[in-house]
Structure formats: C-alpha cells, structure tokens
Design a protein around this motif. Structure first.
Motif, PDB file in Angstrom:
ATOM      1  N   PRO A 325       0.821  -1.214   0.000  1.00 25.58           N
ATOM      2  CA  PRO A 325       0.000   0.000   0.000  1.00 25.58           C
ATOM      3  C   PRO A 325       0.854   1.263   0.000  1.00 25.58           C
ATOM      4  CG  PRO A 325       0.047  -0.945   2.196  1.00 25.58           C
ATOM      5  CD  PRO A 325       0.777  -1.907   1.296  1.00 25.58           C
ATOM      6  N   TYR A 326       0.390   2.266  -0.710  1.00 25.75           N
ATOM      7  CA  TYR A 326       1.089   3.555  -0.731  1.00 25.75           C
ATOM      8  C   TYR A 326       0.081   4.649  -1.066  1.00 25.75           C
ATOM      9  CZ  TYR A 326       0.975   3.600  -5.871  1.00 25.75           C
ATOM     10  OH  TYR A 326       0.565   3.627  -7.181  1.00 25.75           O
ATOM     11  N   VAL A 327       0.507   5.884  -0.856  1.00 24.28           N
ATOM     12  CA  VAL A 327      -0.309   7.037  -1.225  1.00 24.28           C
ATOM     13  C   VAL A 327       0.570   8.016  -1.987  1.00 24.28           C
ATOM     14  CG1 VAL A 327      -1.836   6.786   0.769  1.00 24.28           C
ATOM     15  CG2 VAL A 327       0.147   8.304   0.919  1.00 24.28           C
ATOM     16  N   VAL A 328      -0.092   8.957  -2.651  1.00 19.46           N
ATOM     17  CA  VAL A 328       0.610  10.017  -3.375  1.00 19.46           C
ATOM     18  C   VAL A 328       0.225  11.344  -2.739  1.00 19.46           C
ATOM     19  CG1 VAL A 328       0.923  11.175  -5.574  1.00 19.46           C
ATOM     20  CG2 VAL A 328       0.677   8.682  -5.508  1.00 19.46           C
ATOM     21  N   LEU A 329       1.257  12.086  -2.266  1.00 15.31           N
ATOM     22  CA  LEU A 329       1.007  13.385  -1.667  1.00 15.31           C
ATOM     23  C   LEU A 329       0.731  14.427  -2.741  1.00 15.31           C
ATOM     24  CD1 LEU A 329       3.747  13.478   1.119  1.00 15.31           C
ATOM     25  CD2 LEU A 329       1.397  12.643   1.262  1.00 15.31           C
ATOM     26  N   SER A 330       0.181  15.566  -2.327  1.00 18.85           N
ATOM     27  CA  SER A 330      -0.121  16.636  -3.288  1.00 18.85           C
ATOM     28  C   SER A 330       1.149  17.161  -3.949  1.00 18.85           C
ATOM     29  CB  SER A 330      -0.859  17.772  -2.590  1.00 18.85           C
ATOM     30  OG  SER A 330      -0.091  18.279  -1.510  1.00 18.85           O
ATOM     31  N   SER A 331       2.309  16.955  -3.313  1.00 14.13           N
ATOM     32  CA  SER A 331       3.584  17.377  -3.908  1.00 14.13           C
ATOM     33  C   SER A 331       4.047  16.427  -4.997  1.00 14.13           C
ATOM     34  CB  SER A 331       4.651  17.445  -2.808  1.00 14.13           C
ATOM     35  OG  SER A 331       4.865  16.154  -2.237  1.00 14.13           O
ATOM     36  N   GLY A 332       3.363  15.296  -5.142  1.00 12.91           N
ATOM     37  CA  GLY A 332       3.752  14.286  -6.114  1.00 12.91           C
ATOM     38  C   GLY A 332       4.596  13.177  -5.510  1.00 12.91           C
ATOM     39  N   GLU A 333       4.993  13.318  -4.261  1.00 16.16           N
ATOM     40  CA  GLU A 333       5.821  12.308  -3.615  1.00 16.16           C
ATOM     41  C   GLU A 333       5.009  11.061  -3.301  1.00 16.16           C
ATOM     42  OE1 GLU A 333       8.362  11.666   0.550  1.00 16.16           O
ATOM     43  OE2 GLU A 333       7.332  13.573   0.128  1.00 16.16           O
ATOM     44  N   ARG A 334       5.588   9.916  -3.542  1.00 16.04           N
ATOM     45  CA  ARG A 334       4.960   8.632  -3.201  1.00 16.04           C
ATOM     46  C   ARG A 334       5.447   8.214  -1.817  1.00 16.04           C
ATOM     47  NH1 ARG A 334       5.111   2.767  -6.342  1.00 16.04           N
ATOM     48  NH2 ARG A 334       5.232   1.498  -4.439  1.00 16.04           N
ATOM     49  N   VAL A 335       4.492   7.824  -0.955  1.00 14.91           N
ATOM     50  CA  VAL A 335       4.824   7.445   0.419  1.00 14.91           C
ATOM     51  C   VAL A 335       4.226   6.075   0.703  1.00 14.91           C
ATOM     52  CG1 VAL A 335       4.589   8.026   2.860  1.00 14.91           C
ATOM     53  CG2 VAL A 335       4.862   9.849   1.169  1.00 14.91           C
ATOM     54  N   ASP A 336       5.073   5.118   1.123  1.00 15.85           N
ATOM     55  CA  ASP A 336       4.591   3.798   1.537  1.00 15.85           C
ATOM     56  C   ASP A 336       3.925   3.914   2.900  1.00 15.85           C
ATOM     57  OD1 ASP A 336       5.574   2.609  -0.769  1.00 15.85           O
ATOM     58  OD2 ASP A 336       7.541   2.236   0.142  1.00 15.85           O
ATOM     59  N   VAL A 337       2.818   3.196   3.095  1.00 10.46           N
ATOM     60  CA  VAL A 337       2.089   3.251   4.361  1.00 10.46           C
ATOM     61  C   VAL A 337       1.798   1.840   4.847  1.00 10.46           C
ATOM     62  CG1 VAL A 337       1.034   5.481   3.858  1.00 10.46           C
ATOM     63  CG2 VAL A 337      -0.169   3.377   3.207  1.00 10.46           C
ATOM     64  N   VAL A 338       1.480   1.744   6.133  1.00 13.18           N
ATOM     65  CA  VAL A 338       1.033   0.494   6.740  1.00 13.18           C
ATOM     66  C   VAL A 338      -0.361   0.732   7.293  1.00 13.18           C
ATOM     67  CG1 VAL A 338       1.432  -1.216   8.561  1.00 13.18           C
ATOM     68  CG2 VAL A 338       3.372  -0.222   7.314  1.00 13.18           C
ATOM     69  N   VAL A 339      -1.339  -0.059   6.835  1.00 12.67           N
ATOM     70  CA  VAL A 339      -2.716   0.089   7.287  1.00 12.67           C
ATOM     71  C   VAL A 339      -2.876  -0.685   8.596  1.00 12.67           C
ATOM     72  CG1 VAL A 339      -5.144  -0.275   6.731  1.00 12.67           C
ATOM     73  CG2 VAL A 339      -3.524   0.335   4.917  1.00 12.67           C
ATOM     74  N   ARG A 340      -3.184   0.042   9.680  1.00  7.21           N
ATOM     75  CA  ARG A 340      -3.361  -0.610  10.983  1.00  7.21           C
ATOM     76  C   ARG A 340      -4.808  -0.998  11.238  1.00  7.21           C
ATOM     77  NH1 ARG A 340      -2.287   2.233  15.474  1.00  7.21           N
ATOM     78  NH2 ARG A 340      -1.984   4.300  14.597  1.00  7.21           N
ATOM     79  N   ALA A 341      -5.740  -0.258  10.671  1.00  8.89           N
ATOM     80  CA  ALA A 341      -7.164  -0.573  10.822  1.00  8.89           C
ATOM     81  C   ALA A 341      -7.923   0.183   9.748  1.00  8.89           C
ATOM     82  CB  ALA A 341      -7.690  -0.201  12.210  1.00  8.89           C
ATOM     83  N   SER A 342      -9.005  -0.433   9.275  1.00 12.71           N
ATOM     84  CA  SER A 342      -9.830   0.206   8.258  1.00 12.71           C
ATOM     85  C   SER A 342     -11.274  -0.193   8.478  1.00 12.71           C
ATOM     86  CB  SER A 342      -9.378  -0.210   6.852  1.00 12.71           C
ATOM     87  OG  SER A 342     -10.213   0.381   5.867  1.00 12.71           O
ATOM     88  N   GLN A 343     -12.148   0.791   8.596  1.00 11.49           N
ATOM     89  CA  GLN A 343     -13.564   0.516   8.837  1.00 11.49           C
ATOM     90  C   GLN A 343     -14.376   1.722   8.425  1.00 11.49           C
ATOM     91  OE1 GLN A 343     -15.036  -2.184   9.718  1.00 11.49           O
ATOM     92  NE2 GLN A 343     -17.102  -1.436  10.045  1.00 11.49           N
ATOM     93  N   GLY A 344     -15.499   1.471   7.763  1.00 13.00           N
ATOM     94  CA  GLY A 344     -16.405   2.555   7.415  1.00 13.00           C
ATOM     95  C   GLY A 344     -15.810   3.571   6.458  1.00 13.00           C
ATOM     96  N   GLY A 345     -14.870   3.144   5.606  1.00 11.59           N
ATOM     97  CA  GLY A 345     -14.291   4.073   4.642  1.00 11.59           C
ATOM     98  C   GLY A 345     -13.144   4.897   5.190  1.00 11.59           C
TER      99      GLY A 345
END
Length: 380
Positions: A325-345
């Motif tokens: 999993p990763y996200v893209v910041l508004s600056s264009g930088e790609r950042v790897d993330v770790v999802v700890r919990a996800s619920q309800g969107g």
C-alpha cells in the motif's frame, strides 16, 4: 482545299510559344494553393483548442486527520418483546380521528370519538369511572401526576380531586379542543404503563368506525425488550469472547455486551445482549422502539481493539504491483504506508503525519470505503 487557311491556323498556334508556359505555370500555382489550403485545414483540426469538456480537472485530495478506528463485523440484532392489549375503549360513537404516529407521548391524543379526544397518560391501573370534584383514589392521583408533568398543575399529587385539579383539567381540555367540563369522563384517558411508548391503535379503531365500547384501544409492549444476536457456528467462530457490540436505531447508537448465550435446534448460537452496566441496551429510549413483537436492528460486533492515529479515506490508498500500500502526496511524492485498521471508509495508517494532503486516485470517491487497488481491509 484551302491550304492557305490551314497554314494560318498552324502559325497562330505555333506563333505563341509562351502560351504553353503560362498554362503550365497556372497549373503549378493552383496545385500549391490547394496544398496550402488542405494543410491549413488539417492543422486547424489537429491543433484546435480543447473545449471546456476536455480541459484538465484538478485531482481530488484528502487531508490526514487524527481518528480512531476499530474492526467490526455486521450482525443483525433482534429485539423481542411481549405485546398485549394495554387499554380498552370505553366510549361509543364514530371515530373522527385516529393517530398513526408512534411513539406516543404523555398528553397526546390517540384517537377521537365524536368531539371527545382520548388522551394517553402514564399509569399502570386502568380508568374505570368518571373523575370529578369530590372523588379520590389512585386513578385521581394518576391524572394529577400527568397534569403536573404537562405543566398544568402545581404541587404533588394527593389523590383528591379538588378545584385546582378541575382548573388544570379545564386548561388541558381547552388546549386539546375538547369539551371544557373540568371533569375526566369515563374513557377520556388511557393509562399506558410507560410513556413515551410505541403503541398500536386497535384494529377496530379507525376513522369512520362506529364504536360501542369494549374494543381494544391500544396494544403495546408489556415487558422489557430482549436484544439477541443469532449466529451460525462458522460466524460465531469469527467473534472473540471479549467482543463488544454496537446497536443502531435511527440516529442512536447503543453499546452492548454479551450477558448470556443459548443454542437453538439448528445449532445456531444465540447471544443475549445487555448494556455494559447490565441494564437494557436501549436505556431510556426503549419506548421509541416499534411496538411489534419482533424488530430487527442493524448491529456490529467489535472484534479488534480500536486503533488511533493519522487517518485518511481508505479510497486514497493505492496498491503497488507487489501489493504494497502507498499514497501520493499533493507534492507528487509517493509514500509507503502500513494500514493498521480500516472501517467505514476510514483507514488508520503509519507513514503519514496529520495535516498531510493526499491525492485520490482518479475516479475514487472519498466517501467510499474502496478504490481500485486499495489495500484497506473491507469488513462485512
């Protein structure tokens, strides 16, 4: 044969050698002009300005905020209650109005016979006589308590019908548009054990019906509501013993815990729920529940401890070709993330700071809990 004339024609043609050159030049010029026109037209079509419909659209973004998310499973919660007739009609005549609203609060008109409104008051003992100045008893105290709660009577109920009670009753009758008598005629009040409460008007009482007395006036619950969750054996295995529950009703959310369990003939496990303090799950809102014997509500079993931290819309999380999993910041930088919990969107993640602005994938909806390639856990 006139040979002289023929010579004249030949000489006229061959006597202008420049004519052929002029024709050749004109042909060349026309060809060049046509080529230029075709080239200009093709360029104008190819390089035309984009219309408003094809202009670039700014990407949507979401801002990382602090949030708490847990993991839960959706469950159905059944509310079971005993339902019985709780008041009998004692008036005769034509029903001119019958309420369809529920729940009913104290002082509200349940139905009207002729021009006499029948009013709900909180009480456990049924009314059996006309109440007027000089009468006394528990039924008088019930009416006095209702008048006091409604703001028509000052002082504590004493069970004696005096002028103060008569005056308060006249004020209530004026506000209801009822005949102003200062007395409580037989059948003008209905005693309901708990108010507000969801009650159902008797089947024989509807606008235009002719009543003779003795019909079921209202039906309602006579016992405490029992909250239950029925699970198949496989489903039961997904819920840890320490799981808590949430029950949703209209805009309310009620917390609950397991207070007992049984197994039915189909080997389904029935979990009995109570409030964390051991009381009713619905607390002081039980009277708002529908009046039926069985009601199904939406619920959730919380099966993982809450996780707090930086959170974003789960739709903003992308997935690499390796599944990371990763996200893209508004600056264009790609950042790897770790999802700890996800619920309800909403997903709580490591790797981002509160205030970071994240770009949503094209076509993703921040209100939706999923996006193409999203790694956020989807919980049914």
């Amino acid at each position: 044969m006139n040979t002289q004339g023929a010579e004249t024609v030949v000489r006229a043609t061959h006597g202008r050698p420049w004519m052929a050159g002029v024709r050749s030049s004109l042909t060349w010029v026309i060809a060049v002009v046509l080529t230029a026109v075709v080239t200009w037209w093709a360029a104008s079509v190819t390089f035309a300005r984009p219309t408003e419909e094809t202009e670039m659209v700014e990407p949507q973004t979401v801002t990382v905020a602090d949030a708490t998310v847990d993991r839960s499973l959706s469950v159905g919660v059944t509310v079971a209650r005993e339902v019985a007739t709780i008041a009998t009609n004692l008036l005769s005549g034509v029903v001119t109005q019958a309420s369809s609203e529920s729940p009913v609060s104290e002082g509200e008109v349940v139905y009207t016979v002729g021009n006499v409104p029948v009013v709900a008051v909180q009480g456990s003992a049924p009314f059996y006589r006309e109440l007027t100045v000089g009468t006394s008893g528990a039924d008088v105290a019930t009416v006095q308590a209702a008048l006091q709660r409604l703001g028509y009577l000052a002082g504590a109920p004493d069970g004696r019908f005096g002028e103060a009670t008569a005056g308060a009753l006249r004020a209530l009758q004026r506000d209801l548009g009822a005949p102003v008598t200062g007395a409580a005629g037989l059948g003008q009040f209905l005693a309901v054990p708990t108010l507000p409460s969801a009650i159902t008007v008797g089947a024989d009482i509807f606008q235009g019906a002719l009543l003779s007395g003795g019909e079921d006036a209202v039906r309602g619950s006579t016992g405490d509501p029992e909250f239950r969750v029925t699970l198949s054996p496989d489903r039961f295995q997904q819920i840890p013993a320490e799981a808590s529950f949430r029950v949703f009703f209209n805009e309310d959310q009620w917390d609950a815990v397991v207070s007992g369990s049984t197994v039915d003939e189909n080997q389904n496990i029935i979990l009995e729920l109570s409030a964390p303090d051991g009381g009713e799950v619905c607390g002081d809102r039980c009277g708002d529940l529908p009046s039926g014997e069985l009601t199904t509500l939406r619920g959730e079993a919380v099966i993982a401890a809450p996780q707090s931290g930086p959170a974003i819309a789960a739709a903003a999380i992308r997935s690499s070709s390796e599944g990371s999993p990763y996200v893209v910041l508004s600056s264009g930088e790609r950042v790897d993330v770790v999802v700890r919990a996800s619920q309800g969107g909403v997903a709580v993640v490591d790797g981002l700071a509160i205030g970071d602005v994240v770009v949503l994938p094209e076509g993703a909806d921040p209100a939706d809990g999923s996006s193409e390639g999203s790694s956020g856990e989807s919980v049914e």
